[in-house]
Design a protein around this motif. Sequence first.
Motif, PDB file in Angstrom:
ATOM      1  N   CYS A 179      -4.399   2.301  -2.318  1.00  0.00           N
ATOM      2  CA  CYS A 179      -3.898   3.564  -1.788  1.00  0.00           C
ATOM      3  C   CYS A 179      -4.481   3.763  -0.389  1.00  0.00           C
ATOM      4  CB  CYS A 179      -4.284   4.726  -2.698  1.00  0.00           C
ATOM      5  SG  CYS A 179      -3.459   4.691  -4.313  1.00  0.00           S
ATOM      6  N   ARG A 180      -3.614   3.941   0.575  1.00  0.00           N
ATOM      7  CA  ARG A 180      -4.028   4.110   1.959  1.00  0.00           C
ATOM      8  C   ARG A 180      -3.171   5.192   2.603  1.00  0.00           C
ATOM      9  NH1 ARG A 180      -6.900   0.962  -0.112  1.00  0.00           N
ATOM     10  NH2 ARG A 180      -7.703  -1.068   0.661  1.00  0.00           N
ATOM     11  N   TYR A 181      -3.800   5.884   3.575  1.00  0.00           N
ATOM     12  CA  TYR A 181      -3.040   6.759   4.456  1.00  0.00           C
ATOM     13  C   TYR A 181      -2.614   5.933   5.676  1.00  0.00           C
ATOM     14  CZ  TYR A 181      -4.425  10.839   1.744  1.00  0.00           C
ATOM     15  OH  TYR A 181      -4.599  11.751   0.738  1.00  0.00           O
TER      16      TYR A 181
ATOM     17  N   GLY B  13       0.500   6.864  -7.239  1.00  0.00           N
ATOM     18  CA  GLY B  13      -0.221   5.866  -6.455  1.00  0.00           C
ATOM     19  C   GLY B  13      -1.305   5.114  -7.201  1.00  0.00           C
ATOM     20  N   ARG B  14      -2.291   5.814  -7.735  1.00  0.00           N
ATOM     21  CA  ARG B  14      -3.421   5.150  -8.404  1.00  0.00           C
ATOM     22  C   ARG B  14      -2.966   4.382  -9.632  1.00  0.00           C
ATOM     23  NH1 ARG B  14      -7.478   4.282  -5.006  1.00  0.00           N
ATOM     24  NH2 ARG B  14      -8.093   6.191  -3.899  1.00  0.00           N
TER      25      ARG B  14
ATOM     26  N   TRP C 298       0.834  -1.188   0.000  1.00  0.00           N
ATOM     27  CA  TRP C 298       0.000   0.000   0.000  1.00  0.00           C
ATOM     28  C   TRP C 298       0.877   1.249   0.000  1.00  0.00           C
ATOM     29  CZ3 TRP C 298      -2.378  -2.898   4.556  1.00  0.00           C
ATOM     30  CH2 TRP C 298      -3.382  -3.769   4.114  1.00  0.00           C
TER      31      TRP C 298
ATOM     32  N   PRO D 102       0.260   5.897  -0.305  1.00  0.00           N
ATOM     33  CA  PRO D 102      -0.745   6.951  -0.426  1.00  0.00           C
ATOM     34  C   PRO D 102      -1.011   7.287  -1.888  1.00  0.00           C
ATOM     35  CG  PRO D 102       1.347   7.847   0.303  1.00  0.00           C
ATOM     36  CD  PRO D 102       1.495   6.364   0.330  1.00  0.00           C
ATOM     37  N   GLU D 103      -2.115   7.946  -2.139  1.00  0.00           N
ATOM     38  CA  GLU D 103      -2.481   8.293  -3.515  1.00  0.00           C
ATOM     39  C   GLU D 103      -1.419   9.165  -4.165  1.00  0.00           C
ATOM     40  OE1 GLU D 103      -6.350  10.135  -5.909  1.00  0.00           O
ATOM     41  OE2 GLU D 103      -6.438   9.701  -3.766  1.00  0.00           O
ATOM     42  N   THR D 104      -0.741   9.974  -3.369  1.00  0.00           N
ATOM     43  CA  THR D 104       0.309  10.839  -3.898  1.00  0.00           C
ATOM     44  C   THR D 104       1.675  10.158  -3.886  1.00  0.00           C
ATOM     45  OG1 THR D 104       0.499  11.782  -1.673  1.00  0.00           O
ATOM     46  CG2 THR D 104      -0.841  13.000  -3.284  1.00  0.00           C
TER      47      THR D 104
END
Length: 553
Positions: free
Chosen positions: A241-243, A229-230, A134, A136-138
């Motif tokens: 994608c996870r925080y 990320g995506r 995993w 983050p999206e960024t």
Amino acid sequence: MQQPGRIVRRVAGNAARAARRLAAQLALPRRGGFWVVVRLTEPLEDLPAPPLPWTGNRSVGMLDVLETLSAVATDPRVAGVLLRLGSAPLGFSRALSLHRAVDELRRSGKPVVAYAEILSNEGMLVASAADKLWLPETGQIFLVGLRLEGLFLRGLLEHLDVKPEVVRVGDYKTAGEHFTRDAMSDAEREQMERLADDLFEVLVSGIAAGRGLSTAAVRDRIDRGPYPGRAAVDAGLADGCRYPDELDAELESLSAVRLANPPSPGADSAAPAAPRVPLVEGSVYRALRGRDSGWWPLLAPIPRVVYLVARGAIHRGAGSRGIACDTFRELLERIRRDEDVRALVLRLDSPGGDAIASDLLWRSVSLVQQVKPVVVTMGDVVASGGYYIATAADAVFAEAGTLTGSIGVVGGKLNLEGLYDRVGVKKDAVERGARAGLLSETRGFTSGERDALRVGMSAVYDAFLDRVSRGRGISGRELDQVAGGRVWSGERARSLGLVDAIGGPLEALREARRRAGIAEPERVIVDLLPRTLRLPDLRSLLRLAPGSVGTLP
């Protein structure tokens, strides 16, 4: 009869173990089902620098990480491992050792989750072995392929009126060409192309196996990288994608043991809930459990294996910089004489260096090998003088991505006469002897001096060939095909007989135990040398209040 000092040390060891067991009761969750957080966000060192509190040094020990993962595999109280990756450089050798350790942990039935904000090629190779990856999206996965490049200084040196004087033995001993050329020679390009093919195959096959993709698909994804990320998820390189605050629920879903800890009534729903899955830092877990070798008997001998780290350039003299010949010879002699030491594992990571120092160290390792097993484990680069030393071992392990070989000799000097004239510097001297100025930087070599140097280097080269022939059982035409300064990947070196097997520190330790006749269930103490101060574990324990469990990354 046991020496009084040895008995005192064992009493102290038992007292330290009692303290660790008490600390474990206070620091580790009592009910089990916790996750161990292994952080690879800082430089991964074979021998971490002494982490004094005021320095801010946070380097991580390679052997510590591998032994932590190995201990977790057989600990029923641990639910899984959270692998926290960062952008710190790993190197292919370390990445492959970690990939294999994570893969073995998964096969033991323990889930492994990798989390990172940014991943390099090597980081992706490690993360691909986990059950889940995993980011983050960024986040970013910089999977962009390999580039092996060299810096060529001929133009700069000509601009400065500096003339390099290089003498070599071995057509593929090309280190000096970086001073005499402005691009790769045919020999240099040939071996760099071969290395690039081997390393690229290691990268592609490792990621393909871990991510369940074909090698063709991975090659295609490398050509299209890097990935935010995506896009990484869409390409099958990551699982979501996870925080960091969202990992808790994901870890709980993967845990064999559910330890639900619902928020209390009236709690702010917008605030992160308390972790439902207990987390324990890997450094703490290893200090309390992974490093535990049991109670020390006061009278019975305890077999010991020394894990000696030798990294950096090889040079004569003493000191802590690089592989200092006198310092390491003294260590090796102590190891040879210590009857409690049953075997030596020599962790080498060196591009080579001084030829005399390399030969003296080869001799010292040979003397140890005459009385107890010696096993070498190679890091990212074990070439030239580094490989010279390795030939004295009973067995040599390398990773597929290790760079090794470079059986040849090169030397020379820089002629600064033109630069001195340009800047108005003059040197004058009186001499006795036709070759008294051989090492002077104010002139080049004469033809006689160059011939004399080549004779001396040829003698060193012949000695190098002899060490390889005797140590590795390679002779004649086969030796001609692997020497000459050629550099090989670990996998190709194995096929040529320059190393015995593909493996890392843990495999080398197992082989050392086997050769020393230490059965797998039998207790053994692994001594990491040269010794460094071990304060991080203590600091980590002091930060943990009784019963606390750590935090998410």
